[in-house]
Each structure stands twice: as structure tokens, then as C-alpha cells.
Design an enzyme around this catalytic site. Structure first.
Site, mmCIF file in Angstrom:
data_model
loop_
_atom_site.group_PDB
_atom_site.id
_atom_site.type_symbol
_atom_site.label_atom_id
_atom_site.label_comp_id
_atom_site.label_asym_id
_atom_site.label_seq_id
_atom_site.Cartn_x
_atom_site.Cartn_y
_atom_site.Cartn_z
ATOM 1 N N GLY A 26 0.644 -11.200 10.694
ATOM 2 C CA GLY A 26 0.862 -11.803 11.990
ATOM 3 C C GLY A 26 -0.042 -13.007 12.204
ATOM 4 N N ASP A 42 -4.531 -3.466 4.542
ATOM 5 C CA ASP A 42 -5.064 -2.545 5.542
ATOM 6 C C ASP A 42 -5.644 -1.317 4.851
ATOM 7 O OD1 ASP A 42 -4.176 -4.268 7.485
ATOM 8 O OD2 ASP A 42 -2.311 -3.189 7.859
ATOM 9 N N TYR A 101 -1.080 -5.595 19.620
ATOM 10 C CA TYR A 101 -0.610 -6.862 20.176
ATOM 11 C C TYR A 101 -0.905 -7.086 21.653
ATOM 12 C CZ TYR A 101 1.736 -7.233 15.729
ATOM 13 O OH TYR A 101 1.982 -7.301 14.388
ATOM 14 N N ARG A 150 -2.323 -9.454 3.933
ATOM 15 C CA ARG A 150 -3.372 -8.645 4.559
ATOM 16 C C ARG A 150 -3.304 -7.240 3.980
ATOM 17 N NH1 ARG A 150 -1.570 -7.891 9.529
ATOM 18 N NH2 ARG A 150 -1.279 -5.653 9.236
ATOM 19 N N GLU A 184 -1.679 -0.037 3.227
ATOM 20 C CA GLU A 184 -0.517 -0.868 2.923
ATOM 21 C C GLU A 184 -0.954 -2.303 2.682
ATOM 22 O OE1 GLU A 184 1.833 -1.963 6.742
ATOM 23 O OE2 GLU A 184 1.186 0.119 7.016
ATOM 24 N N ASN A 210 0.449 -6.126 3.593
ATOM 25 C CA ASN A 210 1.375 -6.857 4.447
ATOM 26 C C ASN A 210 1.594 -8.247 3.865
ATOM 27 O OD1 ASN A 210 2.497 -8.430 6.601
ATOM 28 N ND2 ASN A 210 1.790 -6.880 8.043
ATOM 29 N N SER A 270 3.873 -3.240 11.746
ATOM 30 C CA SER A 270 3.235 -3.232 13.071
ATOM 31 C C SER A 270 3.076 -1.838 13.663
ATOM 32 C CB SER A 270 4.035 -4.116 14.049
ATOM 33 O OG SER A 270 4.003 -5.457 13.663
ATOM 34 N N GLU A 329 10.472 -6.474 15.225
ATOM 35 C CA GLU A 329 9.271 -7.289 15.399
ATOM 36 C C GLU A 329 9.605 -8.733 15.800
ATOM 37 O OE1 GLU A 329 6.041 -6.382 12.413
ATOM 38 O OE2 GLU A 329 7.720 -5.382 11.447
#
Length: 314
Positions: free
Chosen positions: A282, A264, A223, A262, A276, A278, A150, A14
Site C-alpha cells: 500500500g 510481514d 487503514y 513488503r 506473507e 506483499n 489487507s 481493496e
């Protein structure tokens, strides 16, 4: 004015995402009047940190080395305060299996799963129990590397015929994989942001729904501009939105997250379920946390300022 080392890049898969996140953070810090030392993380990180004489590190790394507790532990040894979650929280969040065990033990919903390792296949005959695993989890399945972000290496297995190829694909990204029951539903993300004046004071930003134009919400969909449509705030009934935010905040506390994170989720027929957590979301132009902050009236500079203030307040 504070001397801030922005850690970005690194050597994970990443890297490019991290460089983009780091560049935006640098620009914001400079607008806020801070003195910035940009560090592309590599084998000379300790030397670079010492030369920088930074008072605090803003960790904008994604993937291995940056989100798994490694750089956080190093910063603690060097006695440099840093943004985001601590060592233990990063380790648990980055390992999807540890995350799911923590969620399940904490009473939070998460899809049923089984984890297998390369050693299990090579030395312990794990291939012989795949039929039983599939029967227990029920198709369709999602196969994920245990320690990647990601959506890297995520493979779908709608039926038994696709499972071997999905396993091989996911194992190419790491030595352990997670087999998870795939729940059909809406892709939701809740970004959480410290208010900047204490570890426990956190704000759940507006919920984002991702609507990929292709069949999967993969790396490209995350992305590449134009690959996914985002709705923020997500169009949800009030009681559902309240439940989604409640679960996200519970996950934050359960995993011991700090600064920002974050969560999800998938909103399926039985309600929201956590995929998950994070620990370093990002911060690129297409990332979800900046979109959610903007919907809440929080500018990107304010996001950076609050995350930095939380690190300095510890």
C-alpha cells in the site's frame, strides 16, 4: 518526461485502498515532471491503455486482478513495461499457500499450516478431519482466505469452539482457506525497495512495528487513522533487527520480487517468522512502506521515482 499510465481502483475488495494509493502516485509523478494517464481499471483496460500511449504502467492495484499476476500478464501481452513484480512472483505471493510452501522449501521460518477448500468441505468430508488438523497445528489458530490482502477475512479461533465460525467467515471471502498456528508476538514489517538501477539491487528499509489499539491488526487497524500506532524504526536489539532484515531479503529473492515489496512477520519467542510477502505494498497515508521510507530519509517522490526507474531499466 515519460508517459506513465497509473493503474488503480479495479474491482477487488481493496478498491478504495488502491484508489488512495494511485492518487498519491499520480501526484508524485506529476511533481517529478512525468505525463500521467490515470486509469481506473475495468473491462475497458486494454482500450484505455492503447489510448493512453503510455511508455510504462505504474501498477497501484491491490487484491485480485492487480496483485495476482492477471494485469501483469496482460501488460506483457501488450508489451508495456510495468512496475513491481512479474507474473510468476505475483501469483506466488498472492496465494498464501504457494508462498508458505516456497518459504518452507527455501528454509525460511513460517508458522505451521494446513489449507482446505470449499470443495473439500462440500464433497470430500474435510470437516471430519478438523479435529486432527487442530491437534496437529495446536490452538490458537488463525483462519485466512488464501487469496486476499489487507487482513480481509482473517478470523481468529482461540479454541475449538470458535473454529467453525472462523472457517465460515474466511470462506465467505474465497473458496480456499489457510489454517495457521497463531504465534503470539510483535507485528513487524520490512519494506524492500529497488535502488532503481537493476533487478538485484534492493534496499531493506527500516523495520516498522505495528501496535494496534484494538485486539486485532485487521483491515480497520491498517487503514483508519488512529487505530494503530506505528514505531519506525522498531525498537529491536541489533542482532534481532539484522536477522529480521536478512529473512526479508531472503524472502524477496526467493519469491522473485522486483521493484518493491513488503514482508510481514511475527517476532515470537523463537524469533522472527514470515507470515506473507506483499508484491504491491500500500502507498496510502497510513501504509507501512512510505513510513519506512520516510524513516530512511527517502521521500515518497523518491520511492515512486525508484520504482519507476527499476521498471524502465529492465
Amino acid at each position: 518526461m515519460t508517459r506513465v499510465a497509473v493503474l488503480k481502483g479495479g474491482r477487488s475488495l481493496e478498491r478504495q485502498v488502491s484508489l488512495a494509493s494511485g492518487a498519491r502516485v499520480e501526484d508524485a509523478l506529476e511533481r517529478l515532471g512525468h505525463d500521467v494517464a490515470a486509469i481506473d481499471v475495468g473491462g475497458d483496460l486494454v482500450a484505455q491503455l492503447r489510448r493512453s500511449e503510455a511508455s510504462v504502467a505504474f501498477v497501484a492495484l491491490h487484491g485480485r486482478g492487480g496483485e495476482d499476476g492477471t494485469v501483469q500478464e496482460l501488460l506483457e501481452v501488450l508489451e508495456i513495461p510495468y512496475t513491481g513484480s512479474g507474473v510468476h512472483a505475483c501469483m506466488r505471493c498472492f496465494d498464501k499457500v504457494l508462498t508458505k510452501y516456497a518459504l518452507r522449501e527455501g528454509g525460511l521460518p513460517t508458522p505451521d499450516w494446513v489449507s482446505l477448500s470449499e470443495i473439500g468441505f462440500q464433497d470430500l468430508g474435510a470437516a471430519d478431519v478438523l479435529g486432527g488438523i487442530a491437534e496437529r497445528l495446536r490452538f490458537p489458530l488463525v483462519v485466512k482466505p488464501v487469496s486476499q490482502g489487507s487482513s480481509l477475512g482473517v478470523k481468529h479461533a482461540p479454541t475449538a469452539a470458535e473454529l467453525p465460525a472462523a472457517l465460515v467467515g474466511a470462506l465467505s471471502y474465497g473458496a480456499r482457506v489457510l489454517l495457521e498456528h497463531h504465534i503470539e508476538g510483535r507485528e513487524l514489517a520490512v519494506s524492500l525497495l529497488a535502488r532503481g538501477d537493476g533487478d538485484s539491487d534492493v534496499e531493506a528499509l527500516p523495520i516498522v512495528e505495528a501496535l494496534p489499539r484494538g485486539p486485532e491488526y485487521d483491515f480497520a487497524a491498517r487503514y483508519e487513522i488512529g487505530e494503530t500506532d506505528f514505531v519506525c524504526p522498531a525498537e529491536l536489539d541489533d542482532d534481532v533487527a539484522d536477522r529480521v532484515r536478512e529473512i526479508a531479503l531472503s524472502a524477496w529473492r526467493l519469491m522473485g520480487a522486483r521493484g518493491f515489496a513488503r514482508v510481514d512477520m511475527i517476532l515470537g519467542a523463537d524469533g522472527p517468522t514470515v507470515l506473507e510477502v506483499n508484491p504491491i505494498p500500500g502507498l496510502t497515508e497510513t501504509s507501512l512502506l512510505p513510513q519506512a521510507a520516510d524513516a530512511a530519509g527517502v521521500s515518497f517522490d523518491q520511492v515512486v521515482e525508484r520504482v519507476l526507474a527499476e521498471a524502465l531499466a529492465r
